[in-house]
Design an enzyme around this catalytic site. Structure first.
Site, PDB file in Angstrom:
ATOM      1  N   ASP A  35       0.446  -1.416   0.223  1.00  7.89           N
ATOM      2  CA  ASP A  35      -0.075   0.307  -0.029  1.00  7.89           C
ATOM      3  C   ASP A  35       1.151   0.960   0.200  1.00  7.89           C
ATOM      4  O   ASP A  35       1.337   1.717   1.383  1.00  7.89           O
ATOM      5  CB  ASP A  35      -0.708   0.148   1.235  1.00  7.89           C
ATOM      6  CG  ASP A  35      -2.096  -1.355   1.013  1.00  7.89           C
ATOM      7  OD1 ASP A  35      -1.880  -2.098   2.300  1.00  7.89           O
ATOM      8  OD2 ASP A  35      -2.795  -1.017   0.521  1.00  7.89           O
ATOM      9  N   GLY A 142      -6.351   4.679   3.731  1.00  3.51           N
ATOM     10  CA  GLY A 142      -5.089   5.613   4.086  1.00  3.51           C
ATOM     11  C   GLY A 142      -4.934   4.571   5.641  1.00  3.51           C
ATOM     12  O   GLY A 142      -3.539   5.092   5.868  1.00  3.51           O
ATOM     13  N   PHE A 143      -5.273   3.696   5.918  1.00  3.67           N
ATOM     14  CA  PHE A 143      -4.459   2.768   6.935  1.00  3.67           C
ATOM     15  C   PHE A 143      -5.546   1.336   7.346  1.00  3.67           C
ATOM     16  O   PHE A 143      -6.118   0.944   6.752  1.00  3.67           O
ATOM     17  CB  PHE A 143      -5.341   3.392   8.393  1.00  3.67           C
ATOM     18  CG  PHE A 143      -4.237   4.838   8.321  1.00  3.67           C
ATOM     19  CD1 PHE A 143      -5.922   5.987   8.703  1.00  3.67           C
ATOM     20  CD2 PHE A 143      -3.578   5.063   9.308  1.00  3.67           C
ATOM     21  CE1 PHE A 143      -5.378   7.425   7.776  1.00  3.67           C
ATOM     22  CE2 PHE A 143      -3.014   6.878   9.280  1.00  3.67           C
ATOM     23  CZ  PHE A 143      -4.277   8.222   9.146  1.00  3.67           C
ATOM     24  N   GLY A 145      -5.781  -2.139  10.026  1.00  2.38           N
ATOM     25  CA  GLY A 145      -6.817  -2.191  10.703  1.00  2.38           C
ATOM     26  C   GLY A 145      -8.458  -1.825  11.555  1.00  2.38           C
ATOM     27  O   GLY A 145      -8.809  -1.753  12.100  1.00  2.38           O
ATOM     28  N   ASP A 175     -10.229  -5.454  -0.452  1.00  4.82           N
ATOM     29  CA  ASP A 175      -9.322  -4.960   0.265  1.00  4.82           C
ATOM     30  C   ASP A 175      -9.951  -4.320   1.261  1.00  4.82           C
ATOM     31  O   ASP A 175     -10.341  -2.870   1.190  1.00  4.82           O
ATOM     32  CB  ASP A 175      -8.525  -3.549  -0.313  1.00  4.82           C
ATOM     33  CG  ASP A 175      -7.365  -3.207   0.163  1.00  4.82           C
ATOM     34  OD1 ASP A 175      -6.385  -2.706  -0.669  1.00  4.82           O
ATOM     35  OD2 ASP A 175      -6.984  -3.536   1.331  1.00  4.82           O
ATOM     36  N   GLY A 177     -10.011  -5.185   6.311  1.00  2.00           N
ATOM     37  CA  GLY A 177     -10.542  -5.568   6.997  1.00  2.00           C
ATOM     38  C   GLY A 177     -11.440  -6.774   6.928  1.00  2.00           C
ATOM     39  O   GLY A 177     -12.358  -7.782   7.461  1.00  2.00           O
ATOM     40  N   GLY A 197      -4.325  -7.817   6.222  1.00  2.00           N
ATOM     41  CA  GLY A 197      -3.231  -7.226   6.006  1.00  2.00           C
ATOM     42  C   GLY A 197      -3.230  -6.993   8.450  1.00  2.00           C
ATOM     43  O   GLY A 197      -2.258  -8.563   8.461  1.00  2.00           O
TER      44      GLY A 197
END
Ligand code: DX5
Ligand code: ZN
Length: 225
Positions: A35, A142-143, A145, A175, A177, A197
């Site tokens: 990413d 952006g993030f 988790g 992509d 969660g 992730g």
């Protein structure tokens, strides 16, 4: 159902030992998902081509670089040269998605368009015939988790239907969660490549987490609910 592919995102991996991290889970992995964020398209900055090179030197699996950056056409070549086998970008980050698709393909890499949950599928629809993958984001980019956005599930279904009804070859990738609680819904909606992730790298044992996710994908592919 054909093989469901696991593509761990390295975003929450231990960057102090990124080579060892990706090598440790590699036996269970089909792709690695990298990413790239520029602090403009999203409010976060991650890494550039040197990290892609480091991962490419560490594992044999193909690399999917997910560009969450403005002006992806300007940087695509550097990422392909660094080892990206596939490059996805968000159509709203360029004035000419067709030109960027063509440029990525001319570099010899696969190409995908990424669908931001707040943007939806419409900007992607006219390009479906030119894509190797449609990257359906089930979190806002952006993030790592974040929680899986259930409201995207019908859009995953719709993307799969559009690809099938158009006779296109693009794979559907989910992509954000994705974990043992949400992966069934992502697959039943049409997900064929599952990005995980934090579900892989955030816990105490990434190898066990990758193995369990691999096992669940194989169970789902075999039709086990
Ligand atoms: C978010 C990224 C995703 C994310 C996946 O902007 O595109 O790939 O890192 O991480 P998890 O699986 O933790 O949501
Ligand atoms: Zn991603």
């Amino acid at each position: 159902m054909s093989r469901l592919q696991l593509s761990p995102s390295i975003l929450t991996a231990d960057f102090a030992r990124i080579g060892a991290e990706v090598r440790s889970v590699a036996p269970y992995v089909d792709w690695f998902h990298l990413d790239v964020m520029d602090g403009h398209y999203v409010d976060n900055i991650t890494f550039g081509t040197s990290t892609v090179e480091a991962v490419n030197e560490s594992v044999d699996q193909p690399l999917h670089v997910h560009l969450m950056i403005e002006d992806p056409g300007k940087y695509a070549e550097g990422f392909v040269k660094a080892g990206a086998d596939r490059v996805s970008f968000h159509p709203e980050t360029t004035a000419d998605p067709a030109e960027v698709i063509e440029r990525i393909r001319s570099l010899g890499a696969g190409v995908g368009l990424a669908v931001h949950p707040d943007v939806g599928l419409d900007p992607v629809a006219s390009y479906l015939g030119e894509l190797d993958v449609v990257l359906m984001m089930t979190v806002r980019p952006g993030f790592g988790g974040q929680a899986f956005l259930e409201e995207v599930v019908p859009e995953i279904k719709r993307a799969k239907e559009m690809v099938e009804s158009g006779g296109h070859r693009a794979e559907i990738e989910v992509d954000g969660g994705v974990n043992l609680t949400t992966v069934d819904r992502a697959v039943h909606a049409g997900g064929e490549i599952l990005v995980a992730g934090s579900a892989v790298f955030d816990g105490v044992d990434p190898v066990a987490a990758a193995a369990r996710m691999r096992e669940r994908l194989d169970e789902l592919a075999a039709g086990q609910s």
